[in-house]
Write a protein that holds these residues in place. Structure first.
Motif, mmCIF file in Angstrom:
data_model
loop_
_atom_site.group_PDB
_atom_site.id
_atom_site.type_symbol
_atom_site.label_atom_id
_atom_site.label_comp_id
_atom_site.label_asym_id
_atom_site.label_seq_id
_atom_site.Cartn_x
_atom_site.Cartn_y
_atom_site.Cartn_z
ATOM 1 N N SER A 9 0.808 -1.232 0.000
ATOM 2 C CA SER A 9 0.000 0.000 0.000
ATOM 3 C C SER A 9 0.834 1.272 0.000
ATOM 4 O O SER A 9 0.297 2.353 -0.266
ATOM 5 C CB SER A 9 -0.943 0.014 1.211
ATOM 6 O OG SER A 9 -0.220 0.098 2.429
ATOM 7 N N THR A 10 2.124 1.178 0.299
ATOM 8 C CA THR A 10 2.946 2.393 0.352
ATOM 9 C C THR A 10 3.686 2.666 -0.953
ATOM 10 O O THR A 10 4.396 3.667 -1.072
ATOM 11 C CB THR A 10 3.959 2.326 1.514
ATOM 12 O OG1 THR A 10 4.800 1.164 1.347
ATOM 13 C CG2 THR A 10 3.248 2.244 2.849
ATOM 14 N N THR A 15 -0.613 3.436 -3.346
ATOM 15 C CA THR A 15 -1.100 4.766 -2.959
ATOM 16 C C THR A 15 -2.180 5.251 -3.927
ATOM 17 O O THR A 15 -3.146 5.903 -3.508
ATOM 18 C CB THR A 15 0.051 5.783 -2.897
ATOM 19 O OG1 THR A 15 0.771 5.788 -4.134
ATOM 20 C CG2 THR A 15 1.019 5.457 -1.768
ATOM 21 N N SER A 33 3.160 -3.293 3.856
ATOM 22 C CA SER A 33 4.320 -2.601 3.311
ATOM 23 C C SER A 33 5.556 -3.450 3.551
ATOM 24 O O SER A 33 5.569 -4.299 4.456
ATOM 25 C CB SER A 33 4.479 -1.228 3.974
ATOM 26 O OG SER A 33 5.641 -0.566 3.522
ATOM 27 N N ASN A 36 8.150 0.706 4.915
ATOM 28 C CA ASN A 36 7.825 2.126 5.063
ATOM 29 C C ASN A 36 6.724 2.319 6.101
ATOM 30 O O ASN A 36 5.558 2.546 5.782
ATOM 31 C CB ASN A 36 7.405 2.702 3.716
ATOM 32 C CG ASN A 36 7.226 4.218 3.759
ATOM 33 O OD1 ASN A 36 7.264 4.833 4.818
ATOM 34 N ND2 ASN A 36 7.036 4.820 2.586
ATOM 35 N N ASP A 38 6.326 4.746 8.284
ATOM 36 C CA ASP A 38 5.852 6.120 8.492
ATOM 37 C C ASP A 38 4.612 6.380 7.647
ATOM 38 O O ASP A 38 3.597 6.883 8.148
ATOM 39 C CB ASP A 38 6.955 7.126 8.162
ATOM 40 C CG ASP A 38 8.124 7.051 9.136
ATOM 41 O OD1 ASP A 38 7.905 6.639 10.293
ATOM 42 O OD2 ASP A 38 9.257 7.385 8.730
ATOM 43 N N LEU A 39 4.685 6.052 6.355
ATOM 44 C CA LEU A 39 3.513 6.225 5.498
ATOM 45 C C LEU A 39 2.420 5.237 5.876
ATOM 46 O O LEU A 39 1.231 5.584 5.875
ATOM 47 C CB LEU A 39 3.904 6.044 4.031
ATOM 48 C CG LEU A 39 2.768 6.174 3.008
ATOM 49 C CD1 LEU A 39 2.014 7.487 3.179
ATOM 50 C CD2 LEU A 39 3.311 6.044 1.591
ATOM 51 N N LEU A 40 2.806 4.018 6.226
ATOM 52 C CA LEU A 40 1.806 3.019 6.602
ATOM 53 C C LEU A 40 1.029 3.466 7.838
ATOM 54 O O LEU A 40 -0.187 3.260 7.924
ATOM 55 C CB LEU A 40 2.478 1.665 6.852
ATOM 56 C CG LEU A 40 1.546 0.478 7.091
ATOM 57 C CD1 LEU A 40 0.542 0.304 5.956
ATOM 58 C CD2 LEU A 40 2.359 -0.803 7.279
ATOM 59 N N LYS A 42 0.259 6.522 8.659
ATOM 60 C CA LYS A 42 -0.718 7.516 8.205
ATOM 61 C C LYS A 42 -1.904 6.834 7.536
ATOM 62 O O LYS A 42 -3.061 7.229 7.746
ATOM 63 C CB LYS A 42 -0.043 8.487 7.229
ATOM 64 C CG LYS A 42 0.996 9.387 7.866
ATOM 65 C CD LYS A 42 1.683 10.258 6.813
ATOM 66 C CE LYS A 42 2.781 11.108 7.442
ATOM 67 N NZ LYS A 42 3.517 11.920 6.430
ATOM 68 N N GLN A 43 -1.623 5.815 6.750
ATOM 69 C CA GLN A 43 -2.699 5.088 6.079
ATOM 70 C C GLN A 43 -3.585 4.359 7.085
ATOM 71 O O GLN A 43 -4.811 4.319 6.932
ATOM 72 C CB GLN A 43 -2.103 4.104 5.070
ATOM 73 C CG GLN A 43 -1.398 4.780 3.898
ATOM 74 C CD GLN A 43 -0.674 3.791 2.992
ATOM 75 O OE1 GLN A 43 -0.473 2.623 3.354
ATOM 76 N NE2 GLN A 43 -0.272 4.244 1.816
#
Length: 379
Positions: A9-10, A15, A33, A36, A38-40, A42-43
């Motif tokens: 998903s990252t 995305t 992921s 990653n 940090d982005l995960l 947020k998701q």
């Protein structure tokens, strides 16, 4: 309300799939992921999945702490990714990069989940294994790559594969179309990452520049659509307007056209057979003016020629082709080898390999490991 799992998903496809989820108010049951987090994180906070999985177990442990205030269960390692793939959902979108996507695809099939496939290595390395099992389980494999989606769309309404004469995969040609081998000797990472039409991840962008990506797509198409390698033609179409075509036995050619936007094939796979509104730029033929075609140069872009060789031979050789490319691209991105050495590594690994017929998962992964070991010892 439709539900989905997004593996990878990252990344670029993942995305953009979440952009579609926002637009369509999908229920997102799981996100995964490689590393990653940090982005995960947020998701996770936006989509509130039941499960999040991270291939890197150390990073999974870190994420577990970060999202301890949520209801999302965090899993780690290959087993965690496979567990996410087996959640009950309308579609499992697999956009994991590389051979790591094979086992999660098989896990999703075992759970009876239909798959939106953006991981071409699944069918390059395990085509017969995956398609046979999907048929046994009654699972649909819907293509997400723009070229394969275009073929899939062009086939709608046709009476069967016996009516298909040829699949025509289009290629942009990448940033180096028209160059000679001498021109490519000193290509830098930065130059290879400047794709003229598409915004993609680093690895696939390098693959596009060498046309190895098109070679992988040819092998994937062979299994997705049940045709022979000789029925698949590649043509360079630099405007990236015609995404691919089908030529039928009566001479008719049906193509899918559109602006280069990956959200279209993503949404089509998720909603098939429905078509839904998708915001974005529309193709204006008057402004476009012309669409041009050329044959690919199989001597300059030897990676495509080697793909046909690997696909025709079959067995474990496509795995070696893919594994050697993954390894070589990683080394190029790390500035450890020259650009042209990528294809030299693929060719050397293919010539060294002893082909295994009808490989199972363990044999596929053994071929991958053997390829890495050979390249490491040779270069």
């Amino acid at each position: 309300m439709k539900s989905m799992v997004i593996l990878g998903s990252t990344g670029s496809i993942g995305t953009q799939a979440l952009d579609v989820a926002r637009l369509r108010n999908f229920t997102v049951k799981a996100l995964t992921s490689n590393s990653n987090i940090d982005l995960l994180e947020k998701q996770i906070r936006e989509f509130k999945p039941e499960i999040a999985a991270v291939a890197d177990e150390n990073r999974a442990a870190e994420l577990r702490i970060k999202v301890a205030d949520t209801d999302t269960k965090v899993l780690g390692g290959e087993e965690g990714i496979c567990a996410a793939a087996q959640l009950d959902a309308d579609k499992v979108l697999n956009s994991i990069v590389g051979i790591a996507g094979l086992k999660p695809t098989l896990a999703a099939i075992e759970a009876g989940n239909d798959i939106a496939l953006a991981n071409k290595e699944t069918l390059v390395a395990g085509g017969e294994l995956v398609t046979t099992r999907a048929k046994e389980k009654g699972v649909a494999i819907l293509p997400v790559d723009s070229e394969h989606s275009a073929i899939f769309q062009s086939l709608q309404g046709s009476p069967g594969k016996q009516s298909v004469k040829r699949l025509i995969l289009t290629a942009s040609g990448g940033p180096f179309f028209g160059r000679t081998c001498d021109d490519l000797k000193d290509v830098t990472v930065e130059q290879a990452l400047k794709h003229p039409n598409w915004t993609m991840g680093r690895k696939i962008t390098i693959d596009s520049s060498t046309m190895v990506n098109k070679g992988l797509e040819v092998m994937e198409a062979r299994w997705l659509f049940g045709v022979e390698m000789d029925q698949i033609q590649v043509v360079v179409q630099p405007q990236s307007v015609i995404h691919s075509m089908v030529q039928f036995a009566d001479g008719a050619v049906i193509a899918q056209l559109g602006t280069p936007d990956m959200k279209l094939p993503i949404q089509y796979a998720l909603y098939y057979p429905e078509r839904r509104f998708l915001p974005g730029e529309r193709l204006d033929f008057a402004k476009l003016g012309s669409i041009t075609f050329e044959d690919p140069d199989m001597e300059v872009f030897r990676g495509l020629k080697l793909a046909y060789r690997a696909g025709k031979r079959g067995g474990s050789l496509p795995t070696v082709y893919n594994a050697a490319n993954e390894y070589a691209v990683g080394k190029f991105l790390n500035r450890e080898i020259s650009y042209l050495t990528i294809i030299d590594m693929i060719e050397g690994a293919m010539e060294h390999h002893k082909v295994v017929e009808n490989p199972n998962v363990d044999e596929i992964l053994a071929a991958e490991r053997g390829t890495y070991e050979y390249i490491e010892s040779r270069w």
